[in-house]
Design an enzyme around this catalytic site. Structure first.
Site, PDB file in Angstrom:
ATOM      1  N   ASP A 181      -5.532  -4.168  -2.245  1.00 15.26           N
ATOM      2  CA  ASP A 181      -4.385  -3.638  -1.141  1.00 15.26           C
ATOM      3  C   ASP A 181      -3.671  -4.911  -0.421  1.00 15.26           C
ATOM      4  OD1 ASP A 181      -3.203  -2.422   1.245  1.00 15.26           O
ATOM      5  OD2 ASP A 181      -4.399  -0.811   0.773  1.00 15.26           O
ATOM      6  N   SER A 200       0.976  -1.196   0.023  1.00 18.13           N
ATOM      7  CA  SER A 200       0.084   0.078  -0.091  1.00 18.13           C
ATOM      8  C   SER A 200       0.899   1.171  -0.033  1.00 18.13           C
ATOM      9  CB  SER A 200      -1.000   0.109   1.277  1.00 18.13           C
ATOM     10  OG  SER A 200      -2.082   0.820   1.057  1.00 18.13           O
TER      11      SER A 200
END
Length: 296
Positions: free
Chosen positions: A158, A44
């Site tokens: 993610d 991320s």
């Protein structure tokens, strides 16, 4: 080039939205104190900051992000309105590619791995080859916010969904230390940050007027969707933060790094990128507090 006095580091950069700007401060502290970063594993925001550092463009990115306002953040989001996500992400990635360059991971001067999640097959995906910003785009695909990134016929989201602090990609590194930065640390009310908060706030009339102008530029139906759905996104983001915090503790207990920096998960909101200077300073001060003993 590594010198005799340099201490080599495998750096693990965790997920956590705008809190990840603290990664910049950590990197600055390491460089100032003669630590040589030989590899980076991130997911991320950690994949984003780590990749830009690996591409040797962190100073340019830092200058850019410190100039961002809340209005700039809104303007950088290309709304999708698909059920799979609120934002397409193409506009943001295009901006970052223009800033950093369209580079490949194989051409980076240090080893780099971005971690994403294959949601269908319930497994981590380690991206250590190909276009850097493909890897970054996949790794930052916050559920419900960004639409998933289609990569080699697989939908990726993610990396923090399965591994918010991805230490495993560094297991085979031949470095002196593995240093992990966890952005999902315990809530901490202690005053650590001295930088003045941004003067631009939701109560600032100029900010309000700009937001109103932006909203009015969208269709009425879209505006209704914003009003109706934003509360749900906020709750989902908070739930995701709590989930990441729990998983991070479990991962770090199972695979402890040599040194772990814990950034409190209440340090700033997940989208408060206009607080860049604060977060960078926080990262630097936390590194000084936790790692200065390594110089002795």
């Amino acid at each position: 080039m590594t010198t005799k006095k340099d201490k080599t580091v495998s750096l693990v950069l965790g997920s956590g939205g705008a809190r990840g700007l603290a990664h910049i401060g950590v990197i600055h502290w390491l460089e100032k104190n003669d630590f040589k970063i030989k590899s980076i594993s991130g997911c991320s925001i950690g994949a984003l900051i780590g990749g830009i550092h690996a591409a040797e463009k962190l100073d340019d990115f830092e200058n850019w992000v410190q100039a961002i306002t809340k209005v700039d953040i809104v303007k950088s989001l290309d709304l999708s309105w698909k059920k799979s996500g609120l934002v397409k992400g193409d506009k943001l990635i295009s901006t970052l590619t223009e800033l950093v360059g369209d580079v490949t991971i194989e051409d980076l001067p240090i080893t780099y791995t971005a971690v994403a999640t294959d949601i269908l097959n319930e497994k981590e995906v380690w991206m250590n080859s190909g276009r850097l910003f493909d890897a970054i785009r996949a790794s930052i695909s916050l559920p419900l916010f960004f639409i998933p990134f289609r990569y080699e016929d697989v939908d990726l989201i993610d990396g923090g969904v399965l591994n918010p602090v991805p230490i495993a990609p560094t297991f085979n590194d031949s470095t002196d230390f593995t240093i992990a930065v966890n952005l999902c640390g315990k809530v901490d009310n202690e005053e650590r940050i001295t930088t003045k908060k941004s003067s631009t706030s939701k109560n600032d009339p100029s900010f309000t007027e700009k937001v109103i102008d932006f909203v009015e530029s969208i269709t009425d139906s879209t505006t209704r969707n914003i009003n109706n759905d934003w509360g749900a996104y906020e709750i989902a983001n908070q739930a995701f933060d709590v989930m990441q915090s729990t998983i991070a503790r479990q991962k770090l207990a199972a695979y402890p790094a040599d040194h772990i920096l814990e950034i409190p998960r209440d340090a700033c909101g997940i989208l408060e990128f206009d607080r860049a200077s604060e977060m960078i300073e926080l990262g630097y001060s936390m590194a000084e507090e936790c790692l200065s003993k390594l110089n002795k």
